[in-house]
Scaffold this motif. Structure first.
Motif, mmCIF file in Angstrom:
data_model
loop_
_atom_site.group_PDB
_atom_site.id
_atom_site.type_symbol
_atom_site.label_atom_id
_atom_site.label_comp_id
_atom_site.label_asym_id
_atom_site.label_seq_id
_atom_site.Cartn_x
_atom_site.Cartn_y
_atom_site.Cartn_z
ATOM 1 N N PHE A 120 1.876 5.259 -17.048
ATOM 2 C CA PHE A 120 1.460 5.525 -15.678
ATOM 3 C C PHE A 120 1.555 7.028 -15.408
ATOM 4 C CE2 PHE A 120 2.645 1.023 -15.092
ATOM 5 C CZ PHE A 120 1.559 0.577 -14.339
ATOM 6 N N PRO A 121 0.506 7.643 -14.855
ATOM 7 C CA PRO A 121 0.504 9.087 -14.627
ATOM 8 C C PRO A 121 1.237 9.462 -13.333
ATOM 9 C CG PRO A 121 -1.591 8.191 -13.926
ATOM 10 C CD PRO A 121 -0.797 7.030 -14.491
ATOM 11 N N LYS A 122 2.508 9.127 -13.247
ATOM 12 C CA LYS A 122 3.241 9.256 -11.986
ATOM 13 C C LYS A 122 3.524 10.714 -11.607
ATOM 14 C CE LYS A 122 5.467 4.717 -12.050
ATOM 15 N NZ LYS A 122 6.696 3.947 -11.804
ATOM 16 N N LYS A 123 3.395 10.952 -10.299
ATOM 17 C CA LYS A 123 3.762 12.219 -9.686
ATOM 18 C C LYS A 123 4.724 11.917 -8.543
ATOM 19 C CE LYS A 123 0.429 15.216 -8.998
ATOM 20 N NZ LYS A 123 -0.867 15.835 -8.576
ATOM 21 N N LEU A 124 5.481 12.924 -8.125
ATOM 22 C CA LEU A 124 6.390 12.732 -7.007
ATOM 23 C C LEU A 124 5.621 12.673 -5.694
ATOM 24 C CD1 LEU A 124 9.377 15.070 -7.934
ATOM 25 C CD2 LEU A 124 9.328 12.573 -7.973
ATOM 26 N N GLY A 125 6.049 11.777 -4.818
ATOM 27 C CA GLY A 125 5.414 11.649 -3.521
ATOM 28 C C GLY A 125 6.359 10.997 -2.530
ATOM 29 N N SER A 126 5.873 10.838 -1.318
ATOM 30 C CA SER A 126 6.623 10.171 -0.266
ATOM 31 C C SER A 126 5.774 9.018 0.250
ATOM 32 C CB SER A 126 6.942 11.154 0.869
ATOM 33 O OG SER A 126 7.655 10.524 1.905
ATOM 34 N N VAL A 127 6.328 7.806 0.219
ATOM 35 C CA VAL A 127 5.562 6.600 0.527
ATOM 36 C C VAL A 127 6.338 5.764 1.552
ATOM 37 C CG1 VAL A 127 4.424 4.556 -0.423
ATOM 38 C CG2 VAL A 127 4.665 6.616 -1.834
ATOM 39 N N HIS A 128 5.616 5.270 2.558
ATOM 40 C CA HIS A 128 6.257 4.443 3.583
ATOM 41 C C HIS A 128 5.357 3.266 3.951
ATOM 42 C CE1 HIS A 128 8.149 8.427 4.067
ATOM 43 N NE2 HIS A 128 9.229 7.737 4.398
ATOM 44 N N GLN A 129 5.975 2.174 4.381
ATOM 45 C CA GLN A 129 5.235 1.021 4.875
ATOM 46 C C GLN A 129 6.020 0.366 6.005
ATOM 47 O OE1 GLN A 129 5.850 -2.994 2.751
ATOM 48 N NE2 GLN A 129 5.587 -1.584 1.022
ATOM 49 N N THR A 130 5.316 -0.305 6.890
ATOM 50 C CA THR A 130 5.951 -1.047 7.970
ATOM 51 C C THR A 130 6.792 -2.180 7.402
ATOM 52 O OG1 THR A 130 4.097 -0.558 9.424
ATOM 53 C CG2 THR A 130 5.539 -2.367 10.078
ATOM 54 N N ARG A 131 8.002 -2.336 7.928
ATOM 55 C CA ARG A 131 8.878 -3.416 7.504
ATOM 56 C C ARG A 131 8.812 -4.568 8.501
ATOM 57 N NH1 ARG A 131 13.925 0.657 6.309
ATOM 58 N NH2 ARG A 131 13.247 1.399 4.246
ATOM 59 N N ALA A 132 9.120 -5.753 8.022
ATOM 60 C CA ALA A 132 9.174 -6.931 8.890
ATOM 61 C C ALA A 132 10.567 -7.536 8.821
ATOM 62 C CB ALA A 132 8.142 -7.964 8.453
ATOM 63 N N TYR A 133 11.080 -7.938 9.982
ATOM 64 C CA TYR A 133 12.407 -8.528 10.058
ATOM 65 C C TYR A 133 12.313 -9.913 10.697
ATOM 66 C CZ TYR A 133 13.873 -3.754 9.089
ATOM 67 O OH TYR A 133 14.037 -2.522 8.509
ATOM 68 N N PRO A 134 13.027 -10.898 10.156
ATOM 69 C CA PRO A 134 12.888 -12.272 10.643
ATOM 70 C C PRO A 134 13.489 -12.505 12.034
ATOM 71 C CG PRO A 134 14.607 -12.151 8.973
ATOM 72 C CD PRO A 134 13.927 -10.823 8.987
ATOM 73 N N VAL A 135 14.251 -11.532 12.560
ATOM 74 C CA VAL A 135 14.864 -11.731 13.884
ATOM 75 C C VAL A 135 13.859 -11.583 15.014
ATOM 76 C CG1 VAL A 135 17.165 -11.059 13.159
ATOM 77 C CG2 VAL A 135 15.546 -9.291 13.888
ATOM 78 N N GLY A 136 12.686 -11.040 14.722
ATOM 79 C CA GLY A 136 11.678 -10.854 15.760
ATOM 80 C C GLY A 136 12.001 -9.679 16.664
ATOM 81 N N GLY A 137 11.242 -9.579 17.755
ATOM 82 C CA GLY A 137 11.447 -8.478 18.684
ATOM 83 C C GLY A 137 10.321 -7.472 18.611
#
Length: 265
Positions: A120-137
């Motif tokens: 894999f031709p990996k490079k350094l980066g910053s990655v984010h995604q929305t998280r989901a929590y079962p408690v709701g809200g």
């Protein structure tokens, strides 16, 4: 000196990546896209051709990973957790449908080392995604119809990708999300003067995944943008249209690979 990758050391504990097997579990936000076929073809190495049945089709994946090796490394989350963004393109190897990975970014040095070993031709980066929590809200989306998940990737201070997935329904056949084996190019150049164009390793390889599984997979609509950035060519893929969006959990183990062609022989 002991160890699997550098740095080799007296006890073999200092290496970035220990001897396989390597075990992975993660949550992915993914968007299907269709790039300019000529631009997609330009990224392919010798031995691969564009898939004529889906020319230009690709998948952008943002993954929140947890890793383990021979023990319970996941109990050290600062080392075992990392995030990754990658792009795969539909291709063919000797008529076999495969996925080619031209670009991939990760925020962990050990994951970078494991990736280079795999090709894999990996490079350094910053990655984010929305998280989901079962408690709701109001601070969490629901993993249900209408749930919305965003994801971003940047490198060297520049944003290179943005995605949004809106869930509609569960995926009927989750295994289909991993039905194309990934093909990589293991490339390690020489530094000796006069041999810069004669790599020590240059081989086309196919990933071998043990015990792959996909769970809680949802499909919906997707939005995706590749943004121009200095020193990057991701945006050159020139997205023509966007297809489906996905969110799912996945797991597998890496302990092997298949060498397709060794160009250094």
């Amino acid at each position: 000196m002991q160890g699997y990758t550098v740095p080799l050391s007296p006890r073999g504990q200092a290496n970035l990546a220990p001897t396989p097997p390597w075990h992975y579990a993660g949550t992915a936000v993914a968007v299907e896209f269709f790039a300019d076929p000529a631009a997609a073809e330009a990224t392919l190495p010798e031995g691969l051709t564009l898939d004529p049945d889906s020319a230009g089709r690709g998948v952008a994946m943002f993954v929140d990973w947890q890793y383990s090796a021979g023990g319970e490394e996941y109990l050290d989350p600062a080392r075992s957790q990392y995030r990754e963004f990658l792009v795969t393109l539909d291709a063919r190897w000797n008529g076999t449908p495969v996925a080619w990975c031209p670009y991939i970014y990760v925020d962990n040095d050990a994951a970078l080392a494991r990736g280079w070993v795999q090709g894999f031709p990996k490079k350094l980066g910053s990655v984010h995604q929305t998280r989901a929590y079962p408690v709701g809200g109001p601070a969490t989306p629901a993993v249900a119809a209408g749930g919305r998940f965003g994801a971003t990737a940047s490198t060297a201070g520049q944003r290179i990708a943005e995605a949004l997935v809106t869930l509609e329904q569960p995926v009927d056949n989750p295994a289909a999300l991993m039905n194309r084996p990934v093909v990589n190019l293991r490339h390690f150049p020489r530094l000796a003067k006069g041999q810069h164009d004669q790599p020590a390793v240059h081989e086309l390889v196919m990933a071998v995944l043990d015990n792959p599984a996909v769970g809680e997979a949802w499909v919906g609509t997707g939005e995706l943008s590749f943004l121009p950035a200095r020193g990057e060519e991701l945006a050159d893929l020139s997205i023509q249209r966007v297809g489906k969006g996905f969110r799912f959990h996945l797991t597998y183990t890496v302990d092997d690979l298949k060498t397709l062609t060794d160009y250094t022989l």
